[in-house]
Design a protein around this motif. Sequence first.
Motif, PDB file in Angstrom:
ATOM      1  N   LEU A  23      35.188  38.619  39.391  1.00  0.00           N
ATOM      2  CA  LEU A  23      36.375  38.044  38.769  1.00  0.00           C
ATOM      3  C   LEU A  23      37.573  38.128  39.716  1.00  0.00           C
ATOM      4  O   LEU A  23      38.321  37.147  39.884  1.00  0.00           O
ATOM      5  N   ALA A  24      37.761  39.271  40.330  1.00  0.00           N
ATOM      6  CA  ALA A  24      38.894  39.440  41.241  1.00  0.00           C
ATOM      7  C   ALA A  24      38.774  38.522  42.450  1.00  0.00           C
ATOM      8  O   ALA A  24      39.783  37.998  42.950  1.00  0.00           O
ATOM      9  N   ARG A 142      34.833  48.425  47.026  1.00  0.00           N
ATOM     10  CA  ARG A 142      35.103  46.983  47.099  1.00  0.00           C
ATOM     11  C   ARG A 142      36.091  46.563  46.009  1.00  0.00           C
ATOM     12  O   ARG A 142      36.988  45.748  46.257  1.00  0.00           O
ATOM     13  N   ALA A 143      35.938  47.120  44.812  1.00  0.00           N
ATOM     14  CA  ALA A 143      36.861  46.793  43.730  1.00  0.00           C
ATOM     15  C   ALA A 143      38.289  47.171  44.104  1.00  0.00           C
ATOM     16  O   ALA A 143      39.246  46.421  43.832  1.00  0.00           O
ATOM     17  N   VAL A 148      41.248  45.442  41.940  1.00  0.00           N
ATOM     18  CA  VAL A 148      40.829  45.679  40.553  1.00  0.00           C
ATOM     19  C   VAL A 148      41.524  46.931  40.019  1.00  0.00           C
ATOM     20  O   VAL A 148      41.599  47.952  40.706  1.00  0.00           O
ATOM     21  N   ASP A 149      42.012  46.849  38.797  1.00  0.00           N
ATOM     22  CA  ASP A 149      42.673  47.992  38.150  1.00  0.00           C
ATOM     23  C   ASP A 149      41.612  48.812  37.417  1.00  0.00           C
ATOM     24  O   ASP A 149      41.258  48.525  36.278  1.00  0.00           O
ATOM     25  N   LEU A 150      41.078  49.826  38.102  1.00  0.00           N
ATOM     26  CA  LEU A 150      40.043  50.690  37.526  1.00  0.00           C
ATOM     27  C   LEU A 150      40.708  51.907  36.907  1.00  0.00           C
ATOM     28  O   LEU A 150      41.335  52.706  37.615  1.00  0.00           O
ATOM     29  N   TRP A 331      31.472  34.161  37.907  1.00  0.00           N
ATOM     30  CA  TRP A 331      32.124  32.913  38.311  1.00  0.00           C
ATOM     31  C   TRP A 331      32.324  31.975  37.121  1.00  0.00           C
ATOM     32  O   TRP A 331      33.297  31.205  37.087  1.00  0.00           O
ATOM     33  N   LYS A 332      31.429  32.048  36.126  1.00  0.00           N
ATOM     34  CA  LYS A 332      31.560  31.181  34.950  1.00  0.00           C
ATOM     35  C   LYS A 332      32.746  31.607  34.089  1.00  0.00           C
ATOM     36  O   LYS A 332      33.505  30.767  33.590  1.00  0.00           O
ATOM     37  N   LEU A 333      32.912  32.914  33.917  1.00  0.00           N
ATOM     38  CA  LEU A 333      34.059  33.395  33.157  1.00  0.00           C
ATOM     39  C   LEU A 333      35.354  33.131  33.926  1.00  0.00           C
ATOM     40  O   LEU A 333      36.372  32.751  33.336  1.00  0.00           O
ATOM     41  N   ALA A 334      35.322  33.298  35.242  1.00  0.00           N
ATOM     42  CA  ALA A 334      36.506  33.011  36.054  1.00  0.00           C
ATOM     43  C   ALA A 334      36.901  31.536  35.942  1.00  0.00           C
ATOM     44  O   ALA A 334      38.090  31.209  35.823  1.00  0.00           O
TER      45      ALA A 334
END
Length: 518
Positions: A23-24, A142-143, A148-150, A331-334
């Motif tokens: 997503l990111a 990588r996140a 990415v906000d983990l 990729w579909k949700l993005a």
Amino acid sequence: MTHDADVVVAGGGPVGLMLACELALAEVSVIVLERLTEVDTTIKAGAINSPSSEAFYRRGMLPALAEAQREAFERFSSFLRQRQAAGASTVRQPPKFAGHFAGIMLRGDLLDESDPDFDGHGPAADVGLVPQEALERLLGARAAELGVDLRRGVTLTGFDTDDDGVHVHTSDGSLRTGWLAGCDGGRSTVRRLAGFPFPGTDPEITGRQALVEMTGTEELGAGWNWTKTGTYVHGPMPGRILTVEFDGPPADREAPVTAEELEESLRKVSGVPGVEIHKVLSATRFTDHARQVPDYRSGRVLLAGDAAHVHSPFGGQGLNLGIGDAMNLGWKLAATVRGWAPEGLLDTYTAERHPLGAWVLEWTRAQVALMRPESHARALREVISELTGTTTATTFFAKKISGVAQRYDLPGDHPLTGRSAPDLELSDGTRLAGHLHDGRGLLLDLADDAGVRERAAGYGDRVRIRTAACPGRPGLAALLVRPDGCTAWAADSGAQDTREALDAALRSWFGTPDGQAA
């Protein structure tokens, strides 16, 4: 209403982190909620399959995976040296490993590597022995690189959905998001609160896996062993044991796994009374309940990984199935969040992934049946063992276990359509996987055909267009690759009526060209 993030992911294990990274990469804002404050060091999966390795390769992560594999090989060598030093009678270097089915080893020297399903995977084919803990650490790094906000130490406690989004309630306050993805494991809070049905079969085993410090192991067989009281595994790293007892599920899966419990189980199943466990470094229990939600989506709530399907760990499919879910969904949700998704794109997530999940459930059920300590199962295991002594059967099982034969049911007659795109070596010195690092689609023109390139010219940053020859595949003229590495369309040189099929594939997966009405 203002959102704190486009997507909130519940669960920061490998599946949740993989989804968050995808997503990111597509510039979608994401918050990951993880109840644990540190990376989970519990011993779990020890390897990844071909689709998973290819997924990481296509995102530029293969060198890091190769290093993790090198460290795993060092631990395996240490196990063999320890057994040899202890005078174990069964010390031997195993033949090339091609996987196992219910603990029945598949010999790599019997594998028909000329089978076309093994072709085209590139350097990813050489990387597979990557433990889950190492994978989670790599994905966490990588996140962080992708922003990415983990949020560790934060637990999802509830949520409310409406037409515009989701209010997520946590142990650290509330969040507003457009979408909620449940990647929170087999006992998923998201699945339960959303009311997803979870049909399947009840468990009949208690399994235990652990890393321990122990003595008296000289009489333990290395690898997989079957006895009159169950199944046990010793190795392939120092201190690693696994036991399976067929007397029903554990009374309390949440209770700590003690050295006494492990020692009792190992003695019972192995019949070696002198083995002693002095310290537990990591341990877990598991069962063989097999369940799957009928639909991976309910409105603005989606499930991936064990939240959507659970089964026994035999065959090492669970982690890989979850990574595949994340790659397919990301990729579909993005695209949906960013507003260019064609109608029905998000629904293809369940349509493509559910059949693979259903297959894995059946595959693991079959393995449990073969492992039962009773006469009929033993007889059937002997038959399967004899079969796996042949090239045909070894190749069949290895293709299933490795995932190289996986295919989505997509429109089109070309043999590549629906399959993982081959890692073509191109005339400009690059490989296909290198053009997928940014998570965009790829139209690869191998015949310098301006008409093919014009078809994708209106898709802007959704589809990268690349022209290059491929000496190793002279008959292949072009292919369209989705962001997850799946071949959406392909054409051979001289094929007729292919450009209309390319138009249809572009619209099906990437929406309408810029400036055109939907």
